[in-house]
Write a protein that holds these residues in place. Structure first.
Motif, PDB file in Angstrom:
ATOM      1  N   ASN A 128       0.777  -1.157   0.083  1.00 34.34           N
ATOM      2  CA  ASN A 128       0.087   0.067  -0.071  1.00 34.34           C
ATOM      3  C   ASN A 128       0.736   1.370   0.069  1.00 34.34           C
ATOM      4  O   ASN A 128       0.939   1.904   0.832  1.00 34.34           O
ATOM      5  CB  ASN A 128      -0.816  -0.003   1.238  1.00 34.34           C
ATOM      6  CG  ASN A 128      -1.860   1.030   1.037  1.00 34.34           C
ATOM      7  OD1 ASN A 128      -2.379   1.697   0.208  1.00 34.34           O
ATOM      8  ND2 ASN A 128      -2.479   1.443   2.330  1.00 34.34           N
ATOM      9  N   ALA A 129       1.758   1.280  -0.880  1.00 35.04           N
ATOM     10  CA  ALA A 129       2.733   2.445  -1.046  1.00 35.04           C
ATOM     11  C   ALA A 129       1.868   3.676  -1.197  1.00 35.04           C
ATOM     12  O   ALA A 129       0.807   3.711  -1.763  1.00 35.04           O
ATOM     13  CB  ALA A 129       3.509   2.288  -2.292  1.00 35.04           C
ATOM     14  N   GLY A 130       2.729   4.779  -0.572  1.00 34.14           N
ATOM     15  CA  GLY A 130       2.217   6.043  -0.631  1.00 34.14           C
ATOM     16  C   GLY A 130       3.200   7.119  -0.668  1.00 34.14           C
ATOM     17  O   GLY A 130       4.271   7.296  -0.367  1.00 34.14           O
ATOM     18  N   CYS A 131       2.594   8.406  -1.107  1.00 32.43           N
ATOM     19  CA  CYS A 131       3.398   9.629  -1.204  1.00 32.43           C
ATOM     20  C   CYS A 131       2.638  10.670  -1.398  1.00 32.43           C
ATOM     21  O   CYS A 131       1.590  10.839  -2.059  1.00 32.43           O
ATOM     22  CB  CYS A 131       4.462   9.572  -2.331  1.00 32.43           C
ATOM     23  SG  CYS A 131       5.953  10.494  -2.335  1.00 32.43           S
ATOM     24  N   TYR A 132       3.043  11.850  -0.814  1.00 34.63           N
ATOM     25  CA  TYR A 132       2.373  13.034  -0.894  1.00 34.63           C
ATOM     26  C   TYR A 132       0.690  13.063  -0.625  1.00 34.63           C
ATOM     27  O   TYR A 132       0.128  13.641  -1.233  1.00 34.63           O
ATOM     28  CB  TYR A 132       2.453  13.667  -2.240  1.00 34.63           C
ATOM     29  CG  TYR A 132       3.996  13.958  -2.770  1.00 34.63           C
ATOM     30  CD1 TYR A 132       4.791  15.034  -2.286  1.00 34.63           C
ATOM     31  CD2 TYR A 132       4.494  13.160  -3.682  1.00 34.63           C
ATOM     32  CE1 TYR A 132       6.147  15.055  -2.538  1.00 34.63           C
ATOM     33  CE2 TYR A 132       5.748  13.311  -4.307  1.00 34.63           C
ATOM     34  CZ  TYR A 132       6.678  14.099  -3.410  1.00 34.63           C
ATOM     35  OH  TYR A 132       7.797  14.505  -3.992  1.00 34.63           O
ATOM     36  N   GLY A 133       0.509  12.193   0.523  1.00 33.26           N
ATOM     37  CA  GLY A 133      -0.725  12.030   1.053  1.00 33.26           C
ATOM     38  C   GLY A 133      -1.598  11.199   0.215  1.00 33.26           C
ATOM     39  O   GLY A 133      -2.846  11.227   0.945  1.00 33.26           O
ATOM     40  N   SER A 134      -1.143  10.563  -0.891  1.00 37.51           N
ATOM     41  CA  SER A 134      -1.837   9.915  -1.537  1.00 37.51           C
ATOM     42  C   SER A 134      -1.219   8.178  -1.405  1.00 37.51           C
ATOM     43  O   SER A 134      -0.206   8.243  -1.614  1.00 37.51           O
ATOM     44  CB  SER A 134      -1.976  10.025  -3.202  1.00 37.51           C
ATOM     45  OG  SER A 134      -2.781  11.256  -3.322  1.00 37.51           O
ATOM     46  N   TYR A 135      -2.088   7.390  -1.537  1.00 38.87           N
ATOM     47  CA  TYR A 135      -2.015   5.794  -1.294  1.00 38.87           C
ATOM     48  C   TYR A 135      -2.513   4.924  -2.166  1.00 38.87           C
ATOM     49  O   TYR A 135      -3.550   5.276  -2.929  1.00 38.87           O
ATOM     50  CB  TYR A 135      -2.283   5.240   0.180  1.00 38.87           C
ATOM     51  CG  TYR A 135      -1.575   5.907   1.376  1.00 38.87           C
ATOM     52  CD1 TYR A 135      -0.363   5.408   1.783  1.00 38.87           C
ATOM     53  CD2 TYR A 135      -1.890   7.235   1.722  1.00 38.87           C
ATOM     54  CE1 TYR A 135       0.274   5.840   2.884  1.00 38.87           C
ATOM     55  CE2 TYR A 135      -1.120   7.848   2.654  1.00 38.87           C
ATOM     56  CZ  TYR A 135      -0.184   7.242   3.449  1.00 38.87           C
ATOM     57  OH  TYR A 135       0.582   7.757   4.242  1.00 38.87           O
ATOM     58  N   VAL A 136      -1.926   3.809  -2.512  1.00 41.86           N
ATOM     59  CA  VAL A 136      -2.616   2.967  -3.436  1.00 41.86           C
ATOM     60  C   VAL A 136      -3.904   2.579  -3.392  1.00 41.86           C
ATOM     61  O   VAL A 136      -4.828   2.547  -4.052  1.00 41.86           O
ATOM     62  CB  VAL A 136      -1.751   1.633  -3.548  1.00 41.86           C
ATOM     63  CG1 VAL A 136      -2.344   0.450  -4.068  1.00 41.86           C
ATOM     64  CG2 VAL A 136      -0.451   1.696  -4.234  1.00 41.86           C
ATOM     65  N   ALA A 137      -4.234   2.575  -1.864  1.00 42.47           N
ATOM     66  CA  ALA A 137      -5.629   2.118  -1.238  1.00 42.47           C
ATOM     67  C   ALA A 137      -6.517   3.296  -2.081  1.00 42.47           C
ATOM     68  O   ALA A 137      -7.967   2.905  -2.105  1.00 42.47           O
ATOM     69  CB  ALA A 137      -5.802   2.170   0.142  1.00 42.47           C
TER      70      ALA A 137
END
Length: 305
Positions: A128-137
Motif C-alpha cells: 500500500n505504497a504512498g507519497c504526498y498524501g496519496s496511497y494505492v488504497a
C-alpha cells in the motif's frame, strides 16, 4: 526438483545484483516466468512444501547473506504492460511505478503520487505504497493474482484490507497485474507536478547512492486507509538525528549523511552490515526516546552462521 517451465529457472542464483542495495546470498531457484499461464502451471505443479517468495525489482529489500530457501519468482517483460481506458489504468506487476505515473499522465489521468515511489506495481500494491498524501488504497480497483496453488484470481481492492504499508494477500500469491481508477487532469499540469516532485526528492534524498528507500516507518498514528494521523508529527529521520545516528557506519553500510532515514551501501557492504546498522539505530533511538522504530525495508532469507 521444481517442474520444468517455459520461462527461465536458474538454480543457486545470486540475488545481490537484483537488489538496489547490491548485497545478499543466492536463491535455491530463481524463476522468471514467460507469462501468466507459465506461472500458473509452474505453481500448480510445484511441491506444496517448497516455499515461494515473489520478488519485485528489489528496491525495498535486504536479502540476507545466506540467501533464500525455495523458489524466488521475479516477473519480467511479460508482466510490464500498461494500458489506459477511460478513467482506469491497468498495469502489469513488473511495470515500474514511475512508468505507470508517466503513462497515466500522458492519458490525462492522475497517478502522479507513484512517480517518486521506487519499485514496481506488485510491490506498491502489496505494501500500500504512498507519497504526498496519496496511497494505492485511494486508487486501486482490483488486482489479478496467481495463488500458490496455481489458480488465477481477480480480487477486489476491498478484499485486501489495505492499510499502512500492509495488505492481506493470500500466502504465496503472486500479483500479476493491478487496475487503478484515477482522477482526470491536464497532461501538461500532471507532467509539471511530477518534475517538481523529482526535483524535491533529489534535493533531500540520496538518490545517487545505493539505498532501498526509507529504512524505517515514521513513528506516527495511522488510519486504516494508510493515511498518517496529522496530530502526530514525529518523523523517523528526526528521532534518528536526535539519537546521534546520522552518518553512522558499520562496515560498508552507512546511515546517509544527506537523509538519516536512508540506509546506504557505500561499497562492499554485506547484508549483515546493513541490517546490523539498522538494528543499532533502532536500539539507540529506543534508548534516547523510548520509541521502537519499525523496519520499512523487508528483510528476507537466512543469515550466515
Amino acid at each position: 526438483m521444481p517442474p520444468t517451465p517455459r520461462g527461465a529457472l536458474t538454480p543457486n542464483r545470486s540475488l545481490a545484483d537484483l537488489t538496489w542495495l547490491r548485497s545478499g546470498g543466492p536463491a535455491d531457484w530463481l524463476f522468471q516466468p514467460a507469462d501468466e499461464a507459465d506461472l500458473a502451471e509452474f505453481l500448480a505443479a510445484l511441491d506444496p512444501a517448497i516455499p515461494v517468495f515473489p520478488m519485485g525489482v528489489g528496491s525495498n529489500l535486504i536479502v540476507r547473506d545466506g540467501g533464500i530457501r525455495g523458489v524466488v519468482i521475479r516477473l519480467g517483460r511479460g508482466f510490464n504492460g500498461i494500458e489506459t481506458t477511460g478513467e482506469t489504468v491497468t498495469a502489469g506487476a513488473a511495470a515500474l511505478d514511475a512508468h505507470v505515473a508517466k503513462k497515466a499522465a500522458e492519458a490525462g489521468l492522475d497517478l502522479t503520487f507513484l512517480r517518486t515511489i521506487p519499485g514496481s506495481v506488485g510491490g506498491a500494491v502489496r505494501m500500500n505504497a504512498g507519497c504526498y498524501g496519496s496511497y494505492v488504497a485511494d486508487n486501486l480497483v482490483s488486482v489479478r493474482i496467481v495463488t500458490r496453488q496455481g489458480v488465477v484470481r481477480d480480487i477486489a481492492a476491498a478484499e485486501l484490507n489495505l492499510r499502512y504499508r500492509q495488505s492481506d494477500l493470500p500466502e504465496g500469491a503472486v500479483i500479476v497485474s493491478a487496475t487503478f481508477r484515477a482522477q482526470a487532469g491536464d497532461p501538461a499540469e500532471l507532467e509539471a507536478r511530477m518534475v517538481d516532485q523529482i526535483a524535491k526528492r533529489d534535493a533531500s534524498q540520496p538518490t545517487k547512492d545505493r539505498s532501498a528507500g526509507s529504512t524505517f516507518r515514521n513513528p506516527v498514528g495511522h488510519s486504516s486507509t494508510g493515511r498518517a494521523d496529522d496530530s502526530h508529527e514525529l518523523k523517523a529521520w528526526k528521532v534518528i538525528d536526535d539519537a546521534g545516528m546520522r552518518g553512522a557506519i558499520r562496515g560498508g553500510a552507512q546511515m546517509s549523511p544527506k537523509h538519516s532515514n536512508f540506509l546506504i551501501n557505500t561499497g562492499g557492504a554485506t547484508s549483515a552490515d546493513l541490517e546490523d546498522l539498522g538494528e543499532e539505530v533502532r536500539k539507540r533511538v529506543f534508548q534516547q526516546a523510548g520509541i521502537t522504530l519499525e523496519w520499512e525495508i523487508m528483510r528476507v532469507g537466512e543469515r550466515l552462521p
